[in-house]
Design a protein around this motif. Structure first.
Motif, mmCIF file in Angstrom:
data_model
loop_
_atom_site.group_PDB
_atom_site.id
_atom_site.type_symbol
_atom_site.label_atom_id
_atom_site.label_comp_id
_atom_site.label_asym_id
_atom_site.label_seq_id
_atom_site.Cartn_x
_atom_site.Cartn_y
_atom_site.Cartn_z
ATOM 1 N N ILE A 156 -8.589 -1.296 3.552
ATOM 2 C CA ILE A 156 -8.300 -1.070 2.136
ATOM 3 C C ILE A 156 -7.999 -2.377 1.422
ATOM 4 C CG2 ILE A 156 -6.599 -0.051 0.553
ATOM 5 C CD1 ILE A 156 -6.432 2.319 2.547
ATOM 6 N N PHE A 175 -8.996 5.386 -2.356
ATOM 7 C CA PHE A 175 -8.030 4.300 -2.548
ATOM 8 C C PHE A 175 -8.453 3.401 -3.702
ATOM 9 C CE2 PHE A 175 -10.810 3.209 1.077
ATOM 10 C CZ PHE A 175 -11.363 2.000 0.685
ATOM 11 N N LEU A 188 0.832 -1.206 0.000
ATOM 12 C CA LEU A 188 0.000 0.000 0.000
ATOM 13 C C LEU A 188 0.864 1.251 0.000
ATOM 14 C CD1 LEU A 188 -2.708 1.497 0.312
ATOM 15 C CD2 LEU A 188 -2.528 1.108 2.792
ATOM 16 N N TYR A 238 -1.501 -1.095 -4.146
ATOM 17 C CA TYR A 238 -2.664 -0.259 -3.889
ATOM 18 C C TYR A 238 -2.196 1.153 -3.586
ATOM 19 C CZ TYR A 238 -4.912 -4.808 -2.949
ATOM 20 O OH TYR A 238 -5.376 -6.103 -3.026
ATOM 21 N N TYR A 239 -3.039 2.149 -3.945
ATOM 22 C CA TYR A 239 -2.751 3.547 -3.651
ATOM 23 C C TYR A 239 -3.837 4.114 -2.743
ATOM 24 C CZ TYR A 239 0.384 3.692 -7.793
ATOM 25 O OH TYR A 239 1.377 3.474 -8.720
ATOM 26 N N LEU A 240 -3.430 4.902 -1.753
ATOM 27 C CA LEU A 240 -4.345 5.693 -0.938
ATOM 28 C C LEU A 240 -3.926 7.149 -1.049
ATOM 29 C CD1 LEU A 240 -6.416 6.385 1.317
ATOM 30 C CD2 LEU A 240 -4.650 5.698 2.978
#
Length: 244
Positions: A100, A149, A10, A82-84
Motif C-alpha cells: 500500500i 486503499f 496506515l 493512508y486508509y485501507l
C-alpha cells in the motif's frame, strides 16, 4: 497493539456485523503490519465480534448498521495518512502494508486495490476471480472485497463513501477516477466464498451483474437493495443478514 498515539501511517478500517467466525483471523493477519491504526466499525453485532476485536487491542466504534455509514464513521476517527477499507471476511496478503505504501507513494494514483482470490477450491470460482481481476485492472473498477486503499486527503476530497444501501463501493471508485489512476496490484486478497456458496456461482454472478446494470440504468439504490436482499433470501424468515 500495533497502533500509535501519534500519527500512524496506515489506518485499517473494518466494518462488521456478526462476523465472529472471521474477525479474529482477519485481525491477526492485519496486526502483522507495521505503523497501523486499526478500527473495527461495528454495526450492532449480537455475537462476540466486538469482544474478539477488543481482545486484540484495536479501536472500536459502534453505530447503526450500513456498510458505507460504518466505513465513514471509522474514517472519521482514523489517524493515518493512508486508509485501507477491509471487509471482515477477507484475508490480506503478506506485507500488505508495504504494498500500500509503495502504490500510494505515486502521486498519480488516486486509489488502489488487491487482486481478488476466493478461498475455496472450485473451478467456477477461478473464473469469477479471472473476470473480476480483468475488470478491475483494465476498467479501473475494483470492488470493496478487494480491499480499497487511498490517501487520507483523497478520501475526504471525494466526500467519503456515499451512504447508499448498496453499490457504495462502485460509486466511490467511479468518483475517485477523476482524481487519478485506480491501480489493482497483483498481490491477492483472499475472501470467503460464502456468498457464492449460498446460491451458487452462476446465480450469484447474475444477481450481482443485474444490480450493476440496474444502477447504471438509473434504478434507485434503495429499490436495488430490496431486490438484492429478497433474491438472496435475506429478508425472509431464516435469512442470513448482511455480509460486511
Amino acid at each position: 497493539m500495533h497502533s500509535s498515539r501519534r500519527h500512524p501511517e496506515l489506518s485499517v478500517i473494518i466494518p462488521t456485523l456478526n462476523e465472529a467466525a472471521h474477525i479474529g483471523d482477519v485481525l491477526d493477519d492485519v496486526l502483522q503490519g507495521e505503523g497501523l491504526d486499526v478500527i473495527v466499525a461495528d454495526g450492532g453485532s449480537t455475537d462476540d465480534t466486538v469482544a474478539q476485536a477488543a481482545a486484540r487491542g484495536v479501536r472500536i466504534c459502534r453505530g447503526p448498521a450500513g456498510r458505507a455509514r460504518q466505513m465513514n464513521q471509522g474514517a472519521s476517527l482514523a489517524r493515518g495518512a493512508y486508509y485501507l477499507f477491509l471487509h471482515a471476511d477477507s484475508r490480506l496478503p503478506v506485507c500488505f502494508d508495504r504494498v500500500i505504501r509503495r502504490v500510494l507513494g505515486d502521486a498519480a494514483v488516486a486509489a488502489g486495490a488487491f487482486s481478488l482470490g476466493i478461498d475455496a477450491d472450485a473451478q467456477k470460482l477461478r473464473l469469477v476471480e479471472y473476470w473480476t481481476n480483468l475488470r478491475s485492472r483494465h476498467l479501473g473498477l475494483p470492488y470493496g472485497d478487494q480491499g480499497l486503499f487511498l490517501r487520507r486527503e483523497r478520501f475526504h476530497q471525494c466526500g467519503g463513501f456515499p451512504e447508499l444501501p448498496i453499490m457504495e463501493d462502485f460509486v466511490f471508485i467511479r468518483d475517485l477516477r477523476r482524481f487519478g489512476t485506480i491501480v489493482t496490484v497483483p498481490e491477492r486478497i483472499h475472501t470467503s466464498p460464502r456468498r457464492w456458496q449460498r446460491l451458487g456461482v452462476l446465480r450469484t454472478t447474475l444477481i450481482n451483474q443485474a444490480i450493476v446494470v440496474g444502477y447504471l440504468l438509473g434504478v434507485p439504490a434503495h429499490r436495488l437493495s430490496r431486490w438484492y436482499r429478497r433474491s438472496r433470501g435475506i429478508d425472509k424468515p431464516g435469512g442470513t443478514g448482511r455480509k460486511c
